[in-house]
Scaffold this motif. Structure first.
Motif, PDB file in Angstrom:
ATOM      1  N   ASP A  52       0.765  -1.091  -0.015  1.00 26.44           N
ATOM      2  CA  ASP A  52       0.107  -0.013   0.008  1.00 26.44           C
ATOM      3  C   ASP A  52       0.962   1.215   0.046  1.00 26.44           C
ATOM      4  O   ASP A  52       0.325   2.481  -0.508  1.00 26.44           O
ATOM      5  CB  ASP A  52      -0.985   0.098   1.163  1.00 26.44           C
ATOM      6  CG  ASP A  52      -2.021  -0.903   1.119  1.00 26.44           C
ATOM      7  OD1 ASP A  52      -2.220  -1.685  -0.108  1.00 26.44           O
ATOM      8  OD2 ASP A  52      -2.741  -1.027   2.035  1.00 26.44           O
ATOM      9  N   SER A  53       2.256   1.057   0.390  1.00 25.84           N
ATOM     10  CA  SER A  53       3.070   2.224   0.626  1.00 25.84           C
ATOM     11  C   SER A  53       3.930   2.500  -0.648  1.00 25.84           C
ATOM     12  O   SER A  53       4.295   3.611  -1.031  1.00 25.84           O
ATOM     13  CB  SER A  53       3.877   2.365   1.747  1.00 25.84           C
ATOM     14  OG  SER A  53       4.781   1.175   1.534  1.00 25.84           O
ATOM     15  N   LEU A  54       3.775   1.433  -1.542  1.00 26.28           N
ATOM     16  CA  LEU A  54       4.646   1.569  -2.785  1.00 26.28           C
ATOM     17  C   LEU A  54       4.016   2.093  -4.065  1.00 26.28           C
ATOM     18  O   LEU A  54       4.594   2.525  -5.024  1.00 26.28           O
ATOM     19  CB  LEU A  54       5.184   0.258  -3.068  1.00 26.28           C
ATOM     20  CG  LEU A  54       6.227  -0.310  -1.769  1.00 26.28           C
ATOM     21  CD1 LEU A  54       6.397  -1.823  -2.351  1.00 26.28           C
ATOM     22  CD2 LEU A  54       7.481   0.498  -1.741  1.00 26.28           C
ATOM     23  N   ALA A  55       2.591   1.849  -4.358  1.00 23.88           N
ATOM     24  CA  ALA A  55       2.051   2.181  -5.481  1.00 23.88           C
ATOM     25  C   ALA A  55       0.762   2.750  -5.113  1.00 23.88           C
ATOM     26  O   ALA A  55      -0.367   2.525  -4.363  1.00 23.88           O
ATOM     27  CB  ALA A  55       1.774   0.954  -6.253  1.00 23.88           C
ATOM     28  N   ALA A  56       0.115   3.503  -6.205  1.00 24.22           N
ATOM     29  CA  ALA A  56      -1.248   4.224  -5.957  1.00 24.22           C
ATOM     30  C   ALA A  56      -2.103   3.237  -6.286  1.00 24.22           C
ATOM     31  O   ALA A  56      -3.385   3.551  -5.570  1.00 24.22           O
ATOM     32  CB  ALA A  56      -1.210   5.313  -7.378  1.00 24.22           C
ATOM     33  N   GLU A  57      -2.012   2.205  -7.173  1.00 23.90           N
ATOM     34  CA  GLU A  57      -2.889   0.912  -7.144  1.00 23.90           C
ATOM     35  C   GLU A  57      -2.470  -0.327  -6.878  1.00 23.90           C
ATOM     36  O   GLU A  57      -1.090  -0.338  -7.226  1.00 23.90           O
ATOM     37  CB  GLU A  57      -3.693   0.957  -8.502  1.00 23.90           C
ATOM     38  CG  GLU A  57      -4.412   1.992  -8.984  1.00 23.90           C
ATOM     39  CD  GLU A  57      -4.798   2.218 -10.426  1.00 23.90           C
ATOM     40  OE1 GLU A  57      -5.446   3.118 -10.974  1.00 23.90           O
ATOM     41  OE2 GLU A  57      -4.688   1.119 -11.151  1.00 23.90           O
ATOM     42  N   VAL A  58      -3.037  -1.227  -6.112  1.00 21.50           N
ATOM     43  CA  VAL A  58      -2.683  -2.431  -5.628  1.00 21.50           C
ATOM     44  C   VAL A  58      -3.567  -3.445  -6.286  1.00 21.50           C
ATOM     45  O   VAL A  58      -4.820  -3.397  -5.960  1.00 21.50           O
ATOM     46  CB  VAL A  58      -2.325  -2.518  -4.179  1.00 21.50           C
ATOM     47  CG1 VAL A  58      -1.721  -4.102  -3.845  1.00 21.50           C
ATOM     48  CG2 VAL A  58      -1.258  -1.505  -3.909  1.00 21.50           C
ATOM     49  N   HIS A  59      -3.020  -4.284  -7.116  1.00 19.45           N
ATOM     50  CA  HIS A  59      -3.990  -5.248  -7.526  1.00 19.45           C
ATOM     51  C   HIS A  59      -3.558  -6.904  -6.958  1.00 19.45           C
ATOM     52  O   HIS A  59      -2.053  -7.112  -6.956  1.00 19.45           O
ATOM     53  CB  HIS A  59      -3.909  -5.242  -8.931  1.00 19.45           C
ATOM     54  CG  HIS A  59      -4.230  -4.247  -9.718  1.00 19.45           C
ATOM     55  ND1 HIS A  59      -5.300  -3.968 -10.361  1.00 19.45           N
ATOM     56  CD2 HIS A  59      -3.365  -2.935  -9.887  1.00 19.45           C
ATOM     57  CE1 HIS A  59      -5.239  -2.784 -11.235  1.00 19.45           C
ATOM     58  NE2 HIS A  59      -4.222  -2.180 -10.746  1.00 19.45           N
ATOM     59  N   ASP A  60      -4.642  -7.559  -6.718  1.00 23.55           N
ATOM     60  CA  ASP A  60      -4.182  -8.793  -6.102  1.00 23.55           C
ATOM     61  C   ASP A  60      -4.288  -9.822  -7.295  1.00 23.55           C
ATOM     62  O   ASP A  60      -5.731 -10.071  -7.900  1.00 23.55           O
ATOM     63  CB  ASP A  60      -5.479  -9.328  -5.156  1.00 23.55           C
ATOM     64  CG  ASP A  60      -4.958 -10.529  -4.292  1.00 23.55           C
ATOM     65  OD1 ASP A  60      -4.089 -11.273  -4.791  1.00 23.55           O
ATOM     66  OD2 ASP A  60      -5.483 -11.046  -3.413  1.00 23.55           O
ATOM     67  N   ALA A  61      -3.478 -10.647  -7.681  1.00 28.73           N
ATOM     68  CA  ALA A  61      -3.389 -11.491  -8.792  1.00 28.73           C
ATOM     69  C   ALA A  61      -4.094 -12.905  -8.378  1.00 28.73           C
ATOM     70  O   ALA A  61      -4.462 -13.790  -9.380  1.00 28.73           O
ATOM     71  CB  ALA A  61      -2.096 -11.864  -9.383  1.00 28.73           C
TER      72      ALA A  61
END
Length: 416
Positions: A52-61
């Motif tokens: 959550d701190s690394l990217a504006a959007e986080v997707h779960d594969a």
């Protein structure tokens, strides 16, 4: 502030880079994107912080496998009409000559393509393209070659460019004016080669509509000498070349292509040992087309073992065309390459990713998952990459990312 635009976690990565196994596997992997580029690839545990701190959007594969975007490096996707009746006639025992006399063969496609306006060609091609996109194709090559006059060839190339502008896919265009001799030049093949070299090629090069130049070197098409003249003209105009070579006989097409440092030589059923060695020396990719092999009932396989032994990269393509390969499934070609040609599933997948990119001159951009490369990749509902070649008629594509953005249906876990 987030370092990356988007991050995919909890995926099994088949990077297709040369690594510890044939698929370049990274288990429990993550892949980050900035703009249209891959910014980070590795295991989830090696991420430099909390997702959550690394990217504006986080997707779960969700444990899905992720591969590079699929690349179809040889198609004739834009054409008018179809040749289903011709298919019936072949099954009824009619010969090629009988079909041609009845108005069939390539000339029927030329007539239909010339008669269709650009919008009609685009609309018809869109239906075929939709099938490829649904299966995870992110880059596709489209040839001209059914116009066989300047206006109609340019119309085909413009239609291909429109497909790229209107759909989330990269299109590489190829001028194939030396595909066949048009009806109005019957008995005057040399004059038609003059037209291709002196008028059509310069005009196409000036227009910027073609990325490469192709030709059909075969007993039923153009001689090695005529092909060499086309290639000399293309090289003088700054256009790289590729070749339909050695499909029905060995005219030395593979060696000819290699002599011009062609990006690829395609078909290759009758390629000699000398041709294989020449391709290895030049770095020319072997593009295998099992759809045409299957439809035409061929029995002579390309020299797969010789390609392996000499380190010739093998790509794989649909050859989508109305006559010999009316195929709109690149995934089906993976199975055909394994069952008909003896490729391994890993070789087949490399053939529509890493090696297909090389066959289009895009090997520095596409075909593997690595930092700095274009962020084109596909999520699959599979337990192992071999399933992509195993299943017949099953589309297990669960999501596509093209140029760094989900193409459809892949919402982030969190967006800020």
């Amino acid at each position: 502030m987030a370092d990356w635009d988007a991050l995919w976690i909890n995926g099994e990565l088949a990077t297709m880079a040369v690594g510890t196994d044939a698929y370049g596997t990274i288990s429990d992997g993550a892949i980050a994107v900035s703009g249209d580029r891959i910014a980070w690839v590795g295991t989830k545990e090696d991420l430099p912080g909390q997702p959550d701190s690394l990217a504006a959007e986080v997707h779960d594969a969700g444990g899905r496998w992720i591969t590079p975007g699929l690349i179809d490096c040889h198609t004739h996707l834009v054409f008018g009409g179809d040749r289903a009746r011709e298919f019936e006639m072949r099954l009824e025992g009619k010969s090629y000559e009988e079909i041609a006399r009845a108005g069939g063969g390539i000339r029927s496609t030329v007539a239909a393509t010339r008669a269709a306006d650009e919008g009609t060609l685009v609309e018809q091609a869109e239906h075929r393209l939709a099938n490829f996109l649904a299966e995870g194709v992110t880059t596709i090559e489209i040839k001209s070659g059914y116009g066989l006059d300047l206006d109609s060839e340019v119309k085909m190339l413009r239609a291909a460019r429109r497909l790229a502008a209107d759909h989330p896919v990269t299109v590489a265009t190829t001028f194939l004016g030396a595909h066949a001799v048009p009806p109005e030049f019957e008995g005057r093949q040399a004059d038609y080669v003059d037209l291709v070299c002196e008028q059509m090629l310069p005009a196409v090069a000036k227009s910027g509509l073609a990325d490469t130049v192709d030709a059909f070197c075969e007993t039923i098409a153009f001689t090695p000498e005529e092909t060499a003249r086309v290639f000399e003209t293309a090289r003088r105009l700054g256009l790289p070349v590729k070749l339909h070579a050695d499909q029905l006989s060995d005219l030395g097409g593979a060696a000819l292509a290699a002599g011009f440092e062609a990006l690829s030589a395609d078909h290759l059923e009758y390629t000699s040992a000398e041709g294989v060695e020449a391709m290895a020396a030049s770095g020319t990719v072997a593009v295998l087309l099992p759809g045409a092999y299957f439809v035409l009932g061929e029995t002579q396989r390309p020299p797969i073992d010789a390609f392996r032994a000499n380190g010739v990269p093998m790509a794989l393509a649909s050859d989508c065309n109305p006559g010999s390969s009316p195929a709109t499934s690149l995934l089906l070609m993976l199975n055909m390459a394994c069952t008909l040609f003896g490729l391994s599933p890993a070789e087949a997948l490399a053939g529509v990713t890493r090696n297909a990119a090389r066959a289009l001159g895009l090997g520095d951009e596409l075909g593997t998952l690595g930092v700095g490369r274009r962020a084109d990749f596909v999520l699959w509902d599979i337990g192992h990459p071999a399933e992509l070649a195993y299943w017949l008629g099953a589309n297990l594509c669960a999501g596509v990312v093209w140029q760094g953005r989900p193409r459809a249906g892949d919402a982030p876990l969190r967006a800020s």
